[in-house]
Design a protein around this motif. Sequence first.
Motif, PDB file in Angstrom:
ATOM      1  N   CYS A  13      28.861  22.888  17.728  1.00  0.00           N
ATOM      2  CA  CYS A  13      27.467  22.688  17.299  1.00  0.00           C
ATOM      3  C   CYS A  13      27.414  22.462  15.790  1.00  0.00           C
ATOM      4  O   CYS A  13      26.945  23.330  15.041  1.00  0.00           O
ATOM      5  N   PRO A  14      27.895  21.343  15.276  1.00  0.00           N
ATOM      6  CA  PRO A  14      27.801  21.098  13.837  1.00  0.00           C
ATOM      7  C   PRO A  14      26.349  21.143  13.380  1.00  0.00           C
ATOM      8  O   PRO A  14      25.457  20.660  14.077  1.00  0.00           O
ATOM      9  N   ILE A  15      26.130  21.747  12.222  1.00  0.00           N
ATOM     10  CA  ILE A  15      24.768  21.998  11.738  1.00  0.00           C
ATOM     11  C   ILE A  15      24.545  21.209  10.448  1.00  0.00           C
ATOM     12  O   ILE A  15      25.399  21.215   9.558  1.00  0.00           O
ATOM     13  N   TYR A  16      23.401  20.558  10.368  1.00  0.00           N
ATOM     14  CA  TYR A  16      23.060  19.745   9.204  1.00  0.00           C
ATOM     15  C   TYR A  16      21.695  20.174   8.669  1.00  0.00           C
ATOM     16  O   TYR A  16      20.761  20.349   9.443  1.00  0.00           O
ATOM     17  N   THR A  17      21.586  20.320   7.351  1.00  0.00           N
ATOM     18  CA  THR A  17      20.261  20.454   6.752  1.00  0.00           C
ATOM     19  C   THR A  17      20.003  19.176   5.955  1.00  0.00           C
ATOM     20  O   THR A  17      20.817  18.786   5.119  1.00  0.00           O
TER      21      THR A  17
END
Length: 316
Positions: free
Chosen positions: A144-148
């Motif tokens: 689950c790569p997370i990006y802001t």
Amino acid sequence: MSHVYVLVEQSAGQLGPVTSELITAARPLGVVSAVVVGKPGEAVAVAPALAEAGAAQVIDATAEDYDARLILPEVDALHALGAANPAPIVVAATAAGNEIAGRLAARLASGVLTNVIGIDDNGAARHEIFGGTIVTTAAAGGACPIYTVRPGAVKAQPEAGAGAVAPMPLPVATNKDVKVFSFTPAVHGDRPDLNQANVVVSGGRGVGSEDGFHDYVEALADVLGGAVGATRDAVDEGFAPASAQIGQTGATVSPDLYFALGISGAIQHLSGMQTSGTIVAVNQDQDEPIFQIADIGIVGDLEEIVPALVAELEKR
């Protein structure tokens, strides 16, 4: 088909403009599931707007005590979704969004990339560094790569979606949760939000004083129906509040029209506004760097030019 979760920015059933940017940024990663975390009824209220923005599904993650909890409802909802059906997660690069991302990265054992300006279909994300002079590419690991995503960095491109609402009750609060007993809502003026405005008028040290900022920057912004911005120097001098600061340590804006009044054009400021549509610069010194990126440059005295411009606009 691959999918991606987007944390919706909304308040009391009113969709935040940055959400459309997040959905656009997330679309290369797959079909968008928009996650609305809040009180019962809020997801249904924003579902039509989310469908117009391109969400295929709206996940209604609700809790009656949402207002009394801090950060954890969003983390709980996204953690449950990612654990059950792993997929990339996209949130806004705000103070709350970055904290949510960090907590999620720990829970889901996935990598996190903050303050990105774009995401490619292979999962790589782009960052601006050294004041926007260099763009780097990085990838995050994990299921689950997370990006802001930096507000204002991606131009929203609405695309019709289904917007079907799926309920998802949130876990109940525990005695270990942080609880909010009272809060004071932020007071917003009549001007549009700085990150979302179509017109931004900014002032630098060249406006001379707090009165000059009011007489030139605010006056022109008001007649154009725009937002007010400032350089770090103008904020440090007390001409404008910190919330108006644009640049490397402030907001990033990309309006259709950007007025730079009395701004020299230091790279720290340019990194926050150089993607604007049309840039109009007014400065007494024709050698200032701001003229190198301006579409229209006016060399002259603000005290003469701006009042005349305001008067002409008021006639129209």
